[in-house]
Design a protein around this motif. Structure first.
Motif, PDB file in Angstrom:
ATOM      1  N   GLY A   1     -22.969   3.798  22.396  1.00  0.00           N
ATOM      2  CA  GLY A   1     -23.589   3.772  21.074  1.00  0.00           C
ATOM      3  C   GLY A   1     -23.477   5.095  20.355  1.00  0.00           C
ATOM      4  O   GLY A   1     -22.879   6.052  20.849  1.00  0.00           O
ATOM      5  N   CYS A   2     -24.056   5.130  19.165  1.00  0.00           N
ATOM      6  CA  CYS A   2     -24.035   6.347  18.350  1.00  0.00           C
ATOM      7  C   CYS A   2     -25.156   7.286  18.811  1.00  0.00           C
ATOM      8  O   CYS A   2     -26.201   6.844  19.269  1.00  0.00           O
ATOM      9  N   SER A   3     -24.911   8.590  18.644  1.00  0.00           N
ATOM     10  CA  SER A   3     -25.918   9.603  19.009  1.00  0.00           C
ATOM     11  C   SER A   3     -27.120   9.587  18.078  1.00  0.00           C
ATOM     12  O   SER A   3     -28.139  10.217  18.385  1.00  0.00           O
ATOM     13  N   ASP A   4     -27.018   8.899  16.973  1.00  0.00           N
ATOM     14  CA  ASP A   4     -28.090   8.852  15.971  1.00  0.00           C
ATOM     15  C   ASP A   4     -29.456   8.618  16.635  1.00  0.00           C
ATOM     16  O   ASP A   4     -29.621   7.674  17.408  1.00  0.00           O
ATOM     17  N   SER A   5     -30.420   9.464  16.295  1.00  0.00           N
ATOM     18  CA  SER A   5     -31.742   9.406  16.946  1.00  0.00           C
ATOM     19  C   SER A   5     -32.489   8.111  16.644  1.00  0.00           C
ATOM     20  O   SER A   5     -33.458   7.774  17.317  1.00  0.00           O
TER      21      SER A   5
ATOM     22  N   VAL B   1     -20.997  10.691  18.511  1.00  0.00           N
ATOM     23  CA  VAL B   1     -21.066  10.490  17.066  1.00  0.00           C
ATOM     24  C   VAL B   1     -20.213   9.277  16.683  1.00  0.00           C
ATOM     25  O   VAL B   1     -19.009   9.241  16.948  1.00  0.00           O
ATOM     26  N   ALA B   2     -20.851   8.276  16.130  1.00  0.00           N
ATOM     27  CA  ALA B   2     -20.202   7.068  15.600  1.00  0.00           C
ATOM     28  C   ALA B   2     -19.588   6.167  16.676  1.00  0.00           C
ATOM     29  O   ALA B   2     -18.650   5.422  16.410  1.00  0.00           O
ATOM     30  N   ASN B   3     -20.152   6.215  17.907  1.00  0.00           N
ATOM     31  CA  ASN B   3     -19.713   5.323  19.006  1.00  0.00           C
ATOM     32  C   ASN B   3     -18.204   5.112  19.067  1.00  0.00           C
ATOM     33  O   ASN B   3     -17.715   3.984  19.065  1.00  0.00           O
TER      34      ASN B   3
ATOM     35  N   GLY C   1     -22.674  -0.175  17.240  1.00  0.00           N
ATOM     36  CA  GLY C   1     -22.716   0.746  16.107  1.00  0.00           C
ATOM     37  C   GLY C   1     -23.949   0.460  15.267  1.00  0.00           C
ATOM     38  O   GLY C   1     -24.812  -0.326  15.658  1.00  0.00           O
ATOM     39  N   HIS C   2     -24.041   1.100  14.134  1.00  0.00           N
ATOM     40  CA  HIS C   2     -25.160   0.809  13.232  1.00  0.00           C
ATOM     41  C   HIS C   2     -24.718   0.998  11.788  1.00  0.00           C
ATOM     42  O   HIS C   2     -23.897   1.854  11.485  1.00  0.00           O
ATOM     43  N   TYR C   3     -25.295   0.162  10.910  1.00  0.00           N
ATOM     44  CA  TYR C   3     -25.017   0.300   9.479  1.00  0.00           C
ATOM     45  C   TYR C   3     -25.564   1.647   9.002  1.00  0.00           C
ATOM     46  O   TYR C   3     -26.529   2.169   9.555  1.00  0.00           O
ATOM     47  N   GLY C   4     -24.911   2.198   7.995  1.00  0.00           N
ATOM     48  CA  GLY C   4     -25.352   3.488   7.452  1.00  0.00           C
ATOM     49  C   GLY C   4     -25.062   4.652   8.374  1.00  0.00           C
ATOM     50  O   GLY C   4     -25.716   5.693   8.296  1.00  0.00           O
ATOM     51  N   CYS C   5     -24.073   4.506   9.252  1.00  0.00           N
ATOM     52  CA  CYS C   5     -23.743   5.563  10.215  1.00  0.00           C
ATOM     53  C   CYS C   5     -23.181   6.797   9.479  1.00  0.00           C
ATOM     54  O   CYS C   5     -22.208   6.694   8.731  1.00  0.00           O
ATOM     55  N   GLY C   6     -23.804   7.953   9.703  1.00  0.00           N
ATOM     56  CA  GLY C   6     -23.374   9.184   9.033  1.00  0.00           C
ATOM     57  C   GLY C   6     -21.952   9.579   9.384  1.00  0.00           C
ATOM     58  O   GLY C   6     -21.204  10.098   8.547  1.00  0.00           O
ATOM     59  N   GLY C   7     -21.558   9.322  10.637  1.00  0.00           N
ATOM     60  CA  GLY C   7     -20.194   9.655  11.064  1.00  0.00           C
ATOM     61  C   GLY C   7     -19.173   8.803  10.328  1.00  0.00           C
ATOM     62  O   GLY C   7     -18.132   9.298   9.877  1.00  0.00           O
TER      63      GLY C   7
HETATM   64 CO    CO Z   1     -24.204   6.792  13.610  1.00  0.00          CO
END
Ligand code: CO
Length: 199
Positions: A41-45, A66-68, A97-103
């Protein structure tokens, strides 16, 4: 230090509550782990694997970046994948993944961000392959669509690693799933069909 003290206190409360509920919980886990799932997955907290899937310690092996992104030259990811598949014998690899991913968003912009741009190159290549589809959308829609395409491409990359190819060759039961998480609802949606054999 005040903040860290709060974390350590929270940890003590958590551990005590677990033991009160199940006295053998930690001693059982200390001896072995046998998770059925590998989460990439993404590192996003905001996207913590265990919490959003209701899984306990010991139930999911986790790799986040970052960004899986799944790249077959990433020894960190390959080492995690090999241990999960060959030793732990997980039954499912979930690329989430997730929508709105910064990466992913950064990959769609023509701005320098630093070292990370080399990492985001992989996502830029996916964007280039779907340029016609993405350029017909608003920026926000294109980001979200690229979040989906990125998950699907990286799940395919998992399926093409030697680790997974060899596992299927041996007849090992292993499925690869493409999931995406929505930050504003907390809901995960499966994206494509799961992959259960050589491509
Ligand atoms: Co992300």
């Amino acid at each position: 230090m005040q903040t860290l003290k709060v974390l350590l206190e929270a940890n003590q409360h958590w551990a005590a509550a677990r033991v009160a509920e199940d006295p053998e919980f930690f001693s059982r886990l200390a001896n072995q782990q046998s998770p059925e799932y590998l989460w990439i997955g993404c590192s996003d907290s905001r996207v913590p694997a265990n919490q959003i899937t209701g899984l306990d310690p010991g139930e999911v092996f986790v790799h986040r970046n970052v960004a899986n992104v799944v790249v077959e030259t990433d020894f960190n990811l390959l080492s995690v994948l090999q241990f999960a598949v060959d030793v732990l014998k997980v039954k499912h690899v979930i690329v989430c993944g997730h929508y709105g991913c910064g990466g992913v968003k950064a990959a769609l912009e023509n701005q320098r961000h630093g070292i990370i741009d080399n990492w985001l190159r992989h996502i830029r290549n996916i964007a280039r392959r779907s340029e016609d589809e993405l350029s017909a959308m608003s920026h926000a829609q294109a980001v979200d669509r690229l979040c989906e395409l990125n998950v699907i491409a990286n799940a395919e990359n998992v399926a093409r690693t030697t680790v997974v190819e060899d596992a299927w060759e041996r007849g090992q039961d292993l499925a690869i799933h493409s999931w995406i998480y929505r930050l504003d609802t907390g809901i995960i949606s499966p994206l494509a069909h799961s992959v259960r054999g050589p491509q």
